[in-house]
Design a protein around this motif. Sequence first.
Motif, short mmCIF file in Angstrom:
data_model
loop_
_atom_site.label_atom_id
_atom_site.label_comp_id
_atom_site.label_asym_id
_atom_site.label_seq_id
_atom_site.Cartn_x
_atom_site.Cartn_y
_atom_site.Cartn_z
N SER A 136 6.85 1.65 3.31
CA SER A 136 6.05 1.97 4.48
C SER A 136 6.64 3.09 4.95
CB SER A 136 6.35 0.89 5.48
OG SER A 136 7.59 0.46 5.65
N ASN A 188 -3.21 0.27 -2.32
CA ASN A 188 -3.44 -0.03 -0.91
C ASN A 188 -2.59 0.59 0.02
OD1 ASN A 188 -2.56 -2.59 1.53
ND2 ASN A 188 -4.78 -2.16 0.92
N THR A 192 -4.62 3.18 2.56
CA THR A 192 -4.52 2.99 4.27
C THR A 192 -3.43 3.93 4.91
OG1 THR A 192 -2.54 1.40 3.89
CG2 THR A 192 -4.57 0.41 3.93
N PHE A 195 -0.70 2.17 5.53
CA PHE A 195 -0.77 1.01 6.77
C PHE A 195 -1.14 1.38 7.84
CE2 PHE A 195 2.81 -0.17 3.62
CZ PHE A 195 1.97 -0.65 2.53
N ARG A 197 -4.27 3.34 8.51
CA ARG A 197 -5.99 3.66 8.68
C ARG A 197 -6.33 2.10 7.85
NH1 ARG A 197 -9.87 6.31 5.59
NH2 ARG A 197 -8.40 6.53 3.85
N TYR A 198 -7.30 1.73 8.53
CA TYR A 198 -8.03 0.70 8.20
C TYR A 198 -9.55 0.53 8.45
CZ TYR A 198 -3.88 -1.90 6.96
OH TYR A 198 -2.61 -2.34 6.29
N GLY B 173 -8.01 -2.66 4.57
CA GLY B 173 -8.05 -1.18 4.16
C GLY B 173 -9.51 -1.03 3.86
N PRO B 174 -9.87 0.33 3.74
CA PRO B 174 -11.01 0.93 3.85
C PRO B 174 -11.87 0.65 2.36
CG PRO B 174 -9.50 2.69 3.59
CD PRO B 174 -8.51 1.19 3.74
N TYR B 198 11.55 -4.79 3.63
CA TYR B 198 11.49 -4.28 2.20
C TYR B 198 12.88 -4.68 1.40
CZ TYR B 198 6.91 -2.19 2.55
OH TYR B 198 5.67 -2.33 2.82
#
Lengths: 198, 198
Positions: A136, A188, A192, A195, A197-198, B173-174, B198
């Motif tokens: 992240s 993923n 995104t 994490f 952008r969805y 997600g997209p 994490y």
Amino acid sequence: MRQFLVVGHDAPTTPEFSLEDLPGAGRLDLLARAVVAALLHSHGVRSDSRVHLVLDDAYTFVADGATVRHLRPDERSTAARVRNALDARDEAIGAMPAEPSPGVALYRGGLVPALERAAADADRVVVLDETGDPASEAKPTESPLFVLSDHHDFATSDRAAVDKHDPCLVSLGPVALHADQAITVAHNRLDTDSFARY
Amino acid sequence: MRQFLVVGHDAPTTPEFSLEDLPGAGRLDLLARAVVAALLHSHGVRSDSRVHLVLDDAYTFVADGATVRHLRPDERSTAARVRNALDARDEAIGAMPAEPSPGVALYRGGLVPALERAAADADRVVVLDETGDPASEAKPTESPLFVLSDHHDFATSDRAAVDKHDPCLVSLGPVALHADQAITVAHNRLDTDSFARY
């Protein structure tokens, strides 16, 4: 472009293996799933992805999402693509690969030349490692090359080969994942924008 | 506990199918990968996970990470577990399942009773949908039940059955993912406490 390189330590180097026992064929089940995770999403191909399978440090199977055709998501048909490529291995001469079908190549040589080829198209080499920076927080780049191992840990010689490419270590989380699962999570994160952008 | 329920619209309901053609057996390849994604990580079983495969709205295969044994990550051996369960289908009577091996059950009945059973152990029903809330923002709960479809969209009757359980919609997600990829990403989100640990 996103690239994924998976080191298959026990992978077959000839086409004489059975599609009915992929786990017994040097864990080709695992390697096939890695190809699918790297190149396919639901009802589509990731045209900006390329995957490299290093086969027992002797050959390297490469599939490119931009040009591969008829790739299906099941293990058996994907393993058959690897088998077909190995069947054409005599056509791989020096640095020139065999090209048994569009978007599929089989090169002679193992991890060291495979890393050289892949890194030439990458702006960062990433090793997925639980001691690495959280995914992240690691800033994504345009053209990462992710290097993964199969069911074995990296060998000392693997680490030495990768270290020449100044890799950064990234952790995907506290649970150790299969190679295909790690590829899916890495995609993923990039899909995104870490994490956001969805 | 985390639960995953996958609606297999074309899935077989008898054991008369070939392990050599899982895509032709109602996309049992996809369903097998979903079982593996739900229950296995690298060198281990997710003992807090359970997966439900609804087979053509007639039977439901359930595997529980807490008690299942000898589950392997390849499609073929996992599909064989489904086949063995279907072979024992006559032992499923009323609400009592067949239990062909530890941690594996086969129930008569399709989506409606499968949802009832699974939701009884869940604190939230989640449908993965690209129009839903971003996964990074949706607050995780202790015992989510994720409902997914196979290569087909949910049927209208599927949606109606799920809607009775007041689901929330979450986007991963997209990019549209395969069911097993979505399960892997959902696990990763929970493993990392929504990408914080994490």
